[in-house]
Design a protein around this motif. Sequence first.
Motif, short mmCIF file in Angstrom:
data_model
loop_
_atom_site.label_atom_id
_atom_site.label_comp_id
_atom_site.label_asym_id
_atom_site.label_seq_id
_atom_site.Cartn_x
_atom_site.Cartn_y
_atom_site.Cartn_z
N ASP A 293 22.18 12.21 45.24
CA ASP A 293 20.72 12.31 45.18
C ASP A 293 20.27 13.11 43.96
OD1 ASP A 293 17.99 12.12 46.38
OD2 ASP A 293 18.22 14.29 46.50
N ASN A 294 20.93 14.24 43.69
CA ASN A 294 20.48 15.13 42.62
C ASN A 294 20.75 14.56 41.22
OD1 ASN A 294 19.59 17.06 44.45
ND2 ASN A 294 21.56 18.11 44.51
N PHE A 295 21.86 13.84 41.09
CA PHE A 295 22.24 13.40 39.75
C PHE A 295 22.04 11.90 39.51
CE2 PHE A 295 24.71 17.29 40.44
CZ PHE A 295 24.38 17.99 39.29
N ILE A 301 14.46 7.81 40.06
CA ILE A 301 13.23 7.50 40.79
C ILE A 301 12.04 8.27 40.22
CG2 ILE A 301 12.08 7.69 43.03
CD1 ILE A 301 14.80 7.18 44.33
N PHE A 302 12.19 9.60 40.07
CA PHE A 302 11.05 10.41 39.65
C PHE A 302 10.67 10.18 38.20
CE2 PHE A 302 11.99 13.77 43.13
CZ PHE A 302 11.48 12.88 44.07
N SER A 308 7.99 11.19 33.70
CA SER A 308 8.32 12.53 33.21
C SER A 308 9.82 12.67 33.08
CB SER A 308 7.78 13.61 34.16
OG SER A 308 6.37 13.56 34.25
N HIS A 309 10.25 13.48 32.14
CA HIS A 309 11.68 13.74 31.96
C HIS A 309 12.19 14.55 33.15
CE1 HIS A 309 15.41 15.33 30.22
NE2 HIS A 309 15.35 14.30 29.37
N PRO A 310 13.44 14.32 33.60
CA PRO A 310 13.97 15.10 34.72
C PRO A 310 13.90 16.61 34.51
CG PRO A 310 15.40 13.22 34.26
CD PRO A 310 14.35 13.22 33.19
N LEU A 311 14.07 17.05 33.26
CA LEU A 311 13.98 18.49 32.99
C LEU A 311 12.55 18.99 33.21
CD1 LEU A 311 15.31 21.09 32.06
CD2 LEU A 311 14.82 20.43 29.68
N GLU A 312 11.56 18.17 32.85
CA GLU A 312 10.16 18.53 33.12
C GLU A 312 9.94 18.72 34.62
OE1 GLU A 312 6.72 16.57 31.03
OE2 GLU A 312 8.33 15.25 30.37
N ILE A 317 8.86 22.12 39.28
CA ILE A 317 9.11 22.51 40.68
C ILE A 317 9.45 24.00 40.77
CG2 ILE A 317 10.67 22.20 42.63
CD1 ILE A 317 10.88 19.25 41.82
N ILE A 318 10.28 24.49 39.85
CA ILE A 318 10.65 25.90 39.86
C ILE A 318 9.43 26.79 39.65
CG2 ILE A 318 11.93 27.70 38.64
CD1 ILE A 318 13.67 25.95 40.38
#
Length: 360
Positions: A293-295, A301-302, A308-312, A317-318
Amino acid sequence: MNSKTIANGILRALGILLGVFLLCYFLNAVQSVIVYIIIAGVLSLIARPIILLLRNKLKFPNTLAVIFTMFLMLSFLTGLILMFIPLIAEQGQSLSLLEVDKLQENIQEIFNQITAYFSSRGIDVLGKLKNIDILAQFKEIPDFLNAVLATVGSLSVGLFSVLFISFFFMKDSQLLKNGVMTIIPNGKEGRFSKSLETINELLSRYFIGLLLQITILFVLYTIILLIFGIDNAIVIAFLCALLNLIPYVGPMIGAVIMFVLSMTSNIDQDFQNDILPTTIYVMIGYFIAQLIDNFASQPIIFSKTTKSHPLEIFLTIIIGGLLFGIVGMITAVPLYTALKVILKEFLSDNKIVKSITKDI
């Protein structure tokens, strides 16, 4: 600057402070209504693709398409509730007052087996647990259940309110938009209207992406639990998958739930030969599903749904969690997506805005 000007400035400042105080007081007083509106808005965004499909492809009248969509959503909710009945009934039987002694004996037996297992290896870490009255608080469960039942009335009102508001949001897609437009300064309505259309599209895709993520995890968890013969595998899998709506914190809570329910599912078996190995294998499977799911699932999906980039997404979220806790973590991505669209519309020449909105 004369005294009259100073006095007017002070009065104006006091008036502003009073206005802010009254606004905060009003928002606090109607916070439940605001929550209903937000939930209804999210449901309408999720239902939007279904309504468009029924209306445009199947030629349903708008009102009939909305009613049919709401019927599907209510059927889904009812199905979820019915799924949890076996698990709740089983746990209720174990936790009822008539079964407390039996449950205490079973758990005490597990503690004894755990102690014997570690003692055979020269570790006496759990020795003190033998005499602990773990279930002393179980006698208060009836009071807790009474408190839960006392909230059913308010929950019923909340459910009715959400359904009522959702119906009109779905039926009149411009209703929420028109409400927002009333507070937009003159001359900005056209650009803001365009932003709202883009936000609706992106958020609809985002919430559908969430449903897809939960579905993937649900399938993986179900397969893992069925392989090792865990009781109520489908219900446990769905509960743990649903907790992934809370970024980072939800999967940890899900891990604890799966760990506990995996052990209690085999509570009458030998700890060393059955309970411990089965629980370990289940948790290994759980963490493998989380890695997938995480990788794999989440980044694909997101990044596709919110552009948006996964790092964004990770940083958003943080930051949301640091500022507003769990609620901030859940709402961070939708709010960030909406903010990006608005910034692109009104500050499209800014270098930073160009960089973060280039894919929108």
